[in-house]
Design a protein around this motif. Structure first.
Motif, short mmCIF file in Angstrom:
data_model
loop_
_atom_site.label_atom_id
_atom_site.label_comp_id
_atom_site.label_asym_id
_atom_site.label_seq_id
_atom_site.Cartn_x
_atom_site.Cartn_y
_atom_site.Cartn_z
N ILE A 1 0.87 -1.18 0.00
CA ILE A 1 0.00 0.00 0.00
C ILE A 1 0.91 1.23 0.00
O ILE A 1 1.78 1.37 0.85
CB ILE A 1 -0.93 0.01 1.22
N ILE A 2 0.70 2.12 -0.96
CA ILE A 2 1.60 3.25 -1.16
C ILE A 2 0.89 4.58 -0.96
O ILE A 2 -0.20 4.80 -1.50
CB ILE A 2 2.21 3.21 -2.58
N PHE A 3 1.54 5.46 -0.20
CA PHE A 3 1.09 6.84 -0.06
C PHE A 3 1.85 7.68 -1.07
O PHE A 3 3.06 7.85 -0.97
CB PHE A 3 1.37 7.32 1.37
N PHE A 4 1.14 8.20 -2.08
CA PHE A 4 1.76 9.04 -3.11
C PHE A 4 1.84 10.47 -2.61
O PHE A 4 1.00 11.32 -2.95
CB PHE A 4 1.00 8.94 -4.42
N GLU A 5 2.86 10.74 -1.81
CA GLU A 5 2.99 12.02 -1.13
C GLU A 5 3.09 13.19 -2.11
O GLU A 5 2.66 14.31 -1.80
CB GLU A 5 4.21 11.98 -0.21
N ASP A 6 3.66 12.95 -3.30
CA ASP A 6 3.95 14.07 -4.19
C ASP A 6 2.86 14.33 -5.23
O ASP A 6 3.07 15.11 -6.15
CB ASP A 6 5.29 13.86 -4.89
N ILE A 7 1.70 13.71 -5.08
CA ILE A 7 0.56 14.01 -5.96
C ILE A 7 -0.40 14.94 -5.24
O ILE A 7 -1.07 14.55 -4.28
CB ILE A 7 -0.17 12.72 -6.40
N GLY A 8 -0.44 16.20 -5.65
CA GLY A 8 -1.35 17.17 -5.04
C GLY A 8 -2.77 16.96 -5.55
O GLY A 8 -2.98 16.80 -6.75
N HIS B 1 -4.87 17.23 -0.26
CA HIS B 1 -3.51 16.81 0.06
C HIS B 1 -2.57 17.65 -0.78
O HIS B 1 -2.63 17.63 -2.02
CB HIS B 1 -3.27 15.33 -0.25
N CYS B 2 -1.70 18.41 -0.14
CA CYS B 2 -0.72 19.24 -0.85
C CYS B 2 0.68 18.80 -0.44
O CYS B 2 1.01 18.79 0.75
CB CYS B 2 -0.91 20.72 -0.50
N PRO B 3 1.50 18.39 -1.41
CA PRO B 3 2.87 17.97 -1.09
C PRO B 3 3.64 19.05 -0.35
O PRO B 3 3.39 20.24 -0.51
CB PRO B 3 3.47 17.68 -2.47
N GLN B 4 4.63 18.59 0.40
CA GLN B 4 5.41 19.50 1.24
C GLN B 4 6.86 19.57 0.77
O GLN B 4 7.38 18.66 0.12
CB GLN B 4 5.36 19.01 2.69
N PRO C 1 0.90 24.86 0.47
CA PRO C 1 1.40 23.81 1.37
C PRO C 1 0.73 23.82 2.74
O PRO C 1 0.68 22.79 3.41
CB PRO C 1 2.89 24.11 1.48
N LYS C 2 0.24 24.97 3.14
CA LYS C 2 -0.44 25.05 4.44
C LYS C 2 -1.81 24.40 4.41
O LYS C 2 -2.36 24.08 5.46
CB LYS C 2 -0.57 26.51 4.86
N SER C 3 -2.35 24.25 3.20
CA SER C 3 -3.67 23.62 3.06
C SER C 3 -3.45 22.14 2.81
O SER C 3 -3.55 21.65 1.68
CB SER C 3 -4.43 24.26 1.89
N ASN C 4 -3.16 21.41 3.87
CA ASN C 4 -2.80 20.00 3.76
C ASN C 4 -3.51 19.21 4.84
O ASN C 4 -3.19 19.30 6.02
CB ASN C 4 -1.28 19.84 3.89
N PHE C 5 -4.48 18.41 4.42
CA PHE C 5 -5.32 17.68 5.36
C PHE C 5 -4.53 16.67 6.20
O PHE C 5 -4.97 16.29 7.28
CB PHE C 5 -6.44 16.96 4.59
N ASP C 6 -3.37 16.26 5.73
CA ASP C 6 -2.57 15.28 6.47
C ASP C 6 -2.29 15.75 7.90
O ASP C 6 -2.08 14.92 8.80
CB ASP C 6 -1.22 15.05 5.78
N ASN C 7 -2.26 17.04 8.09
CA ASN C 7 -1.91 17.59 9.40
C ASN C 7 -3.11 17.71 10.34
O ASN C 7 -2.94 18.06 11.52
CB ASN C 7 -1.28 18.98 9.24
#
Length: 391
Positions: A342-349, A357-360, A373-379
């Motif tokens: 299972i892969i988290f594609f961190e760099d796909i906004g 999800h916005c890459p950091q 970048p501040k608009s990132n649901f991961d946080n």
């Protein structure tokens, strides 16, 4: 005023030198020009240069995580492509919201990758829908009709019980709690889309929905990442499910697992800890948000998942409750795949309202991302992604 040489031969040499110099300058300074004029691209291979450095078998992917896909550091290696397609479940009325999604996919990735689109509908697509969607891409487009038995509420469902369940959800203001078509969609996405004849010859898919947003340029092929890593599921957003929609889903899941002791070996090394914090006794409601998913169709077609979802269907929970394809896919992947698959594609906004999800950091810069970048649901506390990354 410049005076040109009188000799055609000397003039030709000067023009040739100028052209080579200009090409070299643009190749160095303009990545889009480099991609479009790379020899493999011009010869129809759809490839262009991109450098990678490997980090092993991490379940998080960014562009720097290679090695790439043909062993030579290019998009798709020597013109390699996965046997893959985009899957779009849509109605004719979704045309322009979907057109925006396709336009962004073409701009950020598929203009060089050239993967086909498979459109599915429970009603025939109109000529207008076909015309305008095909005009958005140079890739092939396929338009399919969903079999009624795969879409409509089954006859064996107790309608009185189902109606009572919907009315209860209306009172509780549960999103889509009133809707039978939404339940049809969830059931179809859970157990039938991968059986559609138009997908029969494909191995991988990327789901696209209307009114979504893609923010970052992709200089690599996520399908080939899936293939190289033997991955079965890729995501960008995860969150908690509404418990009101799935009160008995985990009980049904445990019942299925208990009925299939032969799957014990399959489940070794899985991602159970993503969906349960007590060894499987209860469900913590974490799920991958399936409006974005890149997946292995053969995983869904396999015995473990297919038997699981058929078991769930017989419980009637898609209609007596409001079981969604997101928790069903997530539980299926967490139980029957290895966690590194299972892969988290961190760099796909990506945005599907209301979550982004916005890459950091370096990923944001590398992808030339247009999201904040501040608009990132991961946080956010409601995201389950940190839990996944801690597995």
């Amino acid at each position: 005023m410049a005076i040109l040489p009188r000799s055609p031969y000397k003039l030709g040499l000067i023009l040739l030198a100028f052209g080579v110099s200009l090409h070299t300058l643009l190749t160095i300074t303009h990545s889009g020009y480099a991609a479009s004029t790379h020899p493999k691209r011009l010869l129809g291979g759809g490839s262009s240069p991109s450098s990678y450095s490997g980090n092993g078998g991490s379940s998080q992917w960014t562009e720097s995580d290679g090695p790439a896909f043909g062993g030579n550091g290019t998009r798709g290696g020597r013109g390699e492509k996965a046997n893959a397609a985009f899957v779009l479940l849509a109605r004719n009325s979704d045309l322009w919201e979907l057109a925006s999604s396709i336009k962004q996919m073409e701009s950020t990735f598929n203009h060089w990758a050239g993967y086909p689109y498979v459109f599915l509908n429970d009603e025939p697509f109109s000529d207008e829908f076909k015309k305008y969607t095909q005009e958005l891409t140079d890739a092939e487009c396929f338009y399919g009709l969903i079999e009624p038995s795969h879409w409509n509420q089954p006859d064996w469902i107790d309608e009185e019980k189902a109606t009572a369940a919907r009315n209860d959800m209306i009172e509780k203001k549960v999103i889509y709690g009133h809707s039978v078509p939404y339940r049809n969609m969830c059931r179809f996405n859970s157990m039938f889309f991968y059986k559609h004849p138009l997908l029969a010859n494909f191995d991988y898919y990327w789901r696209i929905e209307p009114s979504i947003k893609f923010y970052c340029d992709l200089d690599y092929d996520p399908f080939l990442v899936m293939k190289e890593k033997n991955a079965v599921y890729g995501f960008v957003l995860s969150l908690f499910e509404y418990i009101e929609t799935i009160p008995t889903l985990w009980d049904a899941t445990k019942e299925f697992v208990a009925s299939r002791p032969d799957l014990k070996e399959t489940m070794k090394g899985n991602a159970l800890e993503f969906v349960s914090e007590d060894g499987g006794e209860t469900y913590n409601r974490c799920h991958f948000w399936s409006n974005f998913e890149i997946g292995d169709l053969n995983f869904w077609r396999g015995d473990a998942y297919n038997s699981y979802v058929e078991f769930l269907d017989k419980k009637g929970g898609f209609y007596y409750e409001r079981w969604g394809d997101a928790p069903v896919h997530s539980i299926g992947a967490a139980l029957f795949a290895k966690k590194e698959q299972i892969i988290f594609f961190e760099d796909i906004g990506y945005t599907h309202n209301p979550f982004t999800h916005c890459p950091q950091g370096a990923s944001h810069s590398a992808g030339k991302c247009s999201c904040d970048p501040k608009s990132n649901f991961d946080n956010e506390w409601y995201s389950c992604t940190k839990r996944f990354l801690a597995l």
